[in-house]
Design an enzyme around this catalytic site. Structure first.
Site, PDB file in Angstrom:
ATOM      1  N   HIS A  88       0.831  -1.213   0.000  1.00 17.41           N
ATOM      2  CA  HIS A  88       0.000   0.000   0.000  1.00 17.41           C
ATOM      3  C   HIS A  88       0.863   1.260   0.000  1.00 17.41           C
ATOM      4  O   HIS A  88       1.920   1.320   0.624  1.00 17.41           O
ATOM      5  CB  HIS A  88      -1.036  -0.007   1.123  1.00 17.41           C
ATOM      6  N   ASP A  96       5.765   1.774   7.049  1.00 22.95           N
ATOM      7  CA  ASP A  96       4.489   1.111   6.779  1.00 22.95           C
ATOM      8  C   ASP A  96       3.732   2.006   5.798  1.00 22.95           C
ATOM      9  O   ASP A  96       3.140   2.986   6.212  1.00 22.95           O
ATOM     10  CB  ASP A  96       3.719   0.932   8.087  1.00 22.95           C
ATOM     11  N   GLU A 136      -5.018   2.062   2.397  1.00 21.99           N
ATOM     12  CA  GLU A 136      -5.066   0.865   3.250  1.00 21.99           C
ATOM     13  C   GLU A 136      -5.328   1.235   4.700  1.00 21.99           C
ATOM     14  O   GLU A 136      -6.060   0.567   5.404  1.00 21.99           O
ATOM     15  CB  GLU A 136      -3.752   0.082   3.129  1.00 21.99           C
ATOM     16  N   GLU A 137      -4.698   2.341   5.118  1.00 19.49           N
ATOM     17  CA  GLU A 137      -4.740   2.711   6.546  1.00 19.49           C
ATOM     18  C   GLU A 137      -6.121   3.168   7.006  1.00 19.49           C
ATOM     19  O   GLU A 137      -6.353   3.335   8.193  1.00 19.49           O
ATOM     20  CB  GLU A 137      -3.709   3.811   6.836  1.00 19.49           C
ATOM     21  N   HIS A 155       3.644   3.418  12.814  1.00 23.80           N
ATOM     22  CA  HIS A 155       2.585   4.421  13.015  1.00 23.80           C
ATOM     23  C   HIS A 155       3.008   5.492  14.014  1.00 23.80           C
ATOM     24  O   HIS A 155       2.212   5.932  14.846  1.00 23.80           O
ATOM     25  CB  HIS A 155       1.267   3.774  13.487  1.00 23.80           C
TER      26      HIS A 155
HETATM   27 ZN   LIG Z   1       0.608  -1.252   6.394  1.00 22.70          ZN
END
Ligand SMILES: [Zn+2]
Length: 357
Positions: A65, A182, A214-215, A324
């Site tokens: 992503h 990420d 995606e998040e 994150h």
């Molecule tokens: Zn991810």
């Protein structure tokens, strides 16, 4: 910096919170141009069709992503500070005093700080528990009034905000410091895999997808899966390492132990036969991997697994510490092991093998 490291730096530094992935997509286009045919849809999903594909064989979808967790400007207070809402899951404890970049109406990213009240002005109660809710935090761009924020700084509501973090590499100790690993470390791994396999005959067709949003609920992937119609999927991720705050016997993902393949998380049970195939192949090829049973988290594999007629999917997660947050860590060792493992899978997965999953 060598070319791969430079690519990782550019992906990590690229500004692309959910819904605003354009900069990441443009960067990926630059790297993928030579590797195959590119398509894009209105969600900013980018599709990379290997030029060696025949169009008649089962397709393996290679997903990563493109978005990162970020924020959106909610409103402008009379004193010129900005209220904001999260895009994706943030821990409120990690935010205050961070430097961020806010996009303005002219498309420029301007600096700001998530404000922290100096200790001098805190009450005894605030000193005992200084943690704010995100809805009570503000970003200070240095404006003195709402009028100045709008007219001089060109701030508008609805604009995206990202961490101001820039990638650093501690060469001696092989540690990458940066934001958005990420899933930008996954995006970089996806490009690297396609580069290393360029010109090689593979048993199946392969379509690389940089999926958006995606998040905020795997939204890009929900659309992408319809276009790709995969027979199987490998989902690249930056995945959370827990090795600095979990008792050693229960650690699920550690730095420098290779990609993490999850048996399950809260969104999916990865196809157990495919998962076993991955772990066996890793052992045979002597590639370091980790297996985990996740009690949290979710990812695009859940979508692919249950879309259309269903497709077996596994997740290759590059371990990332402090995921994150504004400042994350990963390593070139884990990146390399992930690329090697995914290349091995694409070289070995035959249509017949996939049909047994
Ligand atoms: Zn991810």
């Amino acid at each position: 910096m060598n070319n791969t490291l430079e690519m990782i730096r550019r992906f990590s530094d690229a500004k692309g919170p959910s819904g605003f992935e354009d900069e990441v997509v443009n960067l990926a286009r630059e790297y993928a141009e030579e590797l195959g045919t590119l398509e894009e849809d209105c969600l900013r999903n980018l599709y990379i069709y290997r030029k060696e594909n025949t169009g008649t064989r089962p397709v393996i979808m290679l997903d990563a992503h493109s978005d990162e967790v970020g924020f959106m400007v909610h409103s402008i207070k009379p004193n010129g500070t900005l209220r904001f809402v999260p895009l994706g899951g943030w821990s409120k404890n990690s935010l205050v005093s961070s430097k961020v970049l806010v996009r303005n109406a002219q498309g420029e990213y301007i600096p700001g700080i998530i404000a922290s009240k100096p200790v001098h002005f805190m009450s005894a109660a605030e000193r005992a528990n200084p943690t704010l809710e995100i809805s009570d935090m503000v970003i200070d761009i240095g404006a003195v009034s709402d009028t100045e924020a709008v007219e001089k700084f060109h701030i508008r509501i609805g604009e995206p905000v990202v961490p101001a973090t820039k990638l650093e590499f501690d060469d001696n100790n092989d540690i990458l410091f940066g934001k958005a690993f990420d899933c930008r470390i996954g995006c970089a791994a996806l490009i690297e895999v396609l580069k290393r396999l360029e010109g090689k005959e593979l048993p199946c067709d392969v379509v690389g997808v940089l999926s958006s949003q995606e998040e905020v609920g795997d939204r890009g992937c929900k659309v992408a899966v319809n276009r790709v119609q995969p027979a199987a999927a490998i989902v690249l991720e930056g995945c959370p390492a827990d090795d600095t705050f979990t008792e050693s016997y229960a650690v699920q993902t550690a730095l420098k132990k290779g990609p993490m393949f999850r048996f399950m998380d809260t969104s999916t049970i990865c196809n157990p036969r495919f998962q076993r195939y991955v772990l066996d192949l890793a052992e045979e090829k002597n590639i370091p991997v980790q297996a985990s049973v996740r009690e949290g988290g979710g990812n695009n594999a859940a979508v692919i697994n249950t879309a259309l007629l269903g497709a077996p999917a596994v997740v290759a997660g590059v371990p990332v510490r402090y995921i994150h947050s504004m400042n994350c860590m990963t390593s070139m060792f884990d990146f390399e092991a992930t690329v090697n493992m995914v290349c091995a899978l694409l070289e070995n997965l035959t249509p017949e093998q996939i049909s047994k999953f």
